[in-house]
Design an enzyme around this catalytic site. Structure first.
Site, PDB file in Angstrom:
ATOM      1  N   ASP A  67       3.401  -1.357  -8.131  1.00 36.88           N
ATOM      2  CA  ASP A  67       2.404  -1.241  -7.056  1.00 36.88           C
ATOM      3  C   ASP A  67       1.509  -2.481  -7.039  1.00 36.88           C
ATOM      4  O   ASP A  67       1.605  -3.346  -7.921  1.00 36.88           O
ATOM      5  CB  ASP A  67       1.573   0.040  -7.212  1.00 36.88           C
ATOM      6  CG  ASP A  67       1.116   0.273  -8.648  1.00 36.88           C
ATOM      7  OD1 ASP A  67       0.981  -0.713  -9.398  1.00 36.88           O
ATOM      8  OD2 ASP A  67       0.902   1.438  -9.021  1.00 36.88           O
ATOM      9  N   ASN A 138      -4.722  12.462 -13.080  1.00 37.21           N
ATOM     10  CA  ASN A 138      -4.455  13.426 -12.004  1.00 37.21           C
ATOM     11  C   ASN A 138      -2.957  13.598 -11.747  1.00 37.21           C
ATOM     12  O   ASN A 138      -2.565  14.222 -10.771  1.00 37.21           O
ATOM     13  CB  ASN A 138      -5.156  12.998 -10.713  1.00 37.21           C
ATOM     14  CG  ASN A 138      -4.630  11.681 -10.155  1.00 37.21           C
ATOM     15  OD1 ASN A 138      -3.743  11.068 -10.743  1.00 37.21           O
ATOM     16  ND2 ASN A 138      -5.184  11.245  -9.042  1.00 37.21           N
ATOM     17  N   HIS A 140      -0.745  11.172 -11.143  1.00 33.40           N
ATOM     18  CA  HIS A 140      -0.059  10.201 -10.277  1.00 33.40           C
ATOM     19  C   HIS A 140       0.878   9.321 -11.102  1.00 33.40           C
ATOM     20  O   HIS A 140       0.658   9.088 -12.278  1.00 33.40           O
ATOM     21  CB  HIS A 140      -1.060   9.366  -9.451  1.00 33.40           C
ATOM     22  CG  HIS A 140      -1.807   8.316 -10.201  1.00 33.40           C
ATOM     23  ND1 HIS A 140      -2.976   7.764  -9.726  1.00 33.40           N
ATOM     24  CD2 HIS A 140      -1.584   7.686 -11.385  1.00 33.40           C
ATOM     25  CE1 HIS A 140      -3.400   6.846 -10.561  1.00 33.40           C
ATOM     26  NE2 HIS A 140      -2.579   6.785 -11.584  1.00 33.40           N
ATOM     27  N   GLU A 145      -0.635   9.527  -5.249  1.00 35.14           N
ATOM     28  CA  GLU A 145      -1.715  10.451  -5.577  1.00 35.14           C
ATOM     29  C   GLU A 145      -1.318  11.887  -5.196  1.00 35.14           C
ATOM     30  O   GLU A 145      -0.387  12.094  -4.416  1.00 35.14           O
ATOM     31  CB  GLU A 145      -2.987  10.033  -4.821  1.00 35.14           C
ATOM     32  CG  GLU A 145      -3.449   8.607  -5.110  1.00 35.14           C
ATOM     33  CD  GLU A 145      -4.130   8.448  -6.478  1.00 35.14           C
ATOM     34  OE1 GLU A 145      -3.826   9.215  -7.415  1.00 35.14           O
ATOM     35  OE2 GLU A 145      -4.966   7.531  -6.600  1.00 35.14           O
TER      36      GLU A 145
END
Ligand code: PGA
Length: 260
Positions: A67, A138, A140, A145
């Site tokens: 990314d 979380n 990801h 997300e």
């Protein structure tokens, strides 16, 4: 899924490095998917050390970043391309050539077109053989997300508040300095890599790791999609494994494959 639980991040990074080295021993020109963040730093140090010993090289390989931030300046220290160059590129690192490090270009205005092209670039190179991954607290992977598509391609997406707060430590602890948007390989893209190697350290990853291995597959915890992948290695330290219910079973399976 093979899940290795090592006492410390150092031991876990060394175990992860052994997996990378084994893949490259079998296929020296393998295409490596690379990620950033704190988690892979120990693994990259191991790979640099193996390169210095003459046991490993990326000199004949290509690497694809997972990314990139959108709108970050070209020379920003935290631009992921720059982080990966410092960690991996050059004969004093892993031998990777700068022109063989691919990353989504977050500097241009038509980032949606860049994202679509990135998927084609990966495919045209023959696909990623081994994708290194971290995991967010979380759940990801990449910047996929919670609540996103489980089959997404490389795309432009906003960072969640939780991720912005987590990444503020790289931006002088100012959340407002963290870019708000990124280009990330999609979960569908990541799932096409032939082997996944996911690292997770620290107690704040424990819930995400428990969901990853034992939760239902759900966009609420995007990393759970890797349960559907045929060859995944998850390497954690003891803290990140602390919420797993079946850790004994995973340890036995790991020992059977890799030795105790
Ligand atoms: P970290 O980030 O390695 O800096 O914890 C991992 C991630 O968010 O994927």
């Amino acid at each position: 899924m093979y899940l290795g639980i090592l006492d410390t991040p150092e031991l876990a990074s060394a175990a992860a490095a052994r997996i990378v080295l084994a893949v490259f021993k079998k296929e020296p020109n393998s295409i490596l998917g690379v990620t950033t963040g704190s988690t892979p730093e120990g693994l990259y140090a191991e790979l640099r050390a193996a390169h210095a010993r003459g046991e490993f090289t990326l000199a004949n390989s290509q690497a694809f970043a997972l990314d990139e931030y959108v709108g970050i300046s070209a020379d920003h220290y935290e631009r992921y391309r720059n982080v990966l160059r410092r960690e991996l590129v050059g004969s004093r690192n892993t031998g990777l050539k700068n022109e063989n490090l691919h990353s989504p270009n977050g500097l241009v205005s038509n980032s949606a077109a860049v994202a679509a092209q990135y998927d084609r670039d990966i495919r045209d190179a023959g696909g990623i053989d081994l994708q290194i991954l971290g995991i967010g607290s979380n759940g990801h992977i990449g910047f996929n997300e919670p609540g996103g598509s489980l089959v997404s391609r490389t795309h432009v997406t906003p960072l969640s508040r939780q991720t912005i707060l987590a990444n503020a430590r790289f931006f002088g602890h100012y959340p407002r300095n963290v870019p708000k948007t990124c280009i990330t390989q999609g979960l569908g893209t990541i799932m096409e890599a032939r082997i996944l190697l996911l690292l997770a350290f620290g107690e704040n990853k424990a819930e995400a790791v428990a969901q990853l291995a034992e939760g239902p597959i759900s966009a609420r915890w995007p990393a759970t999609i890797t349960q559907m992948h045929p060859e995944v290695y998850v390497v954690t330290d003891a803290a990140a494994a602390s919420k797993l219910e079946l850790s004994e079973l995973y340890q036995e399976r790991w020992a059977l494959k890799f030795g105790a």
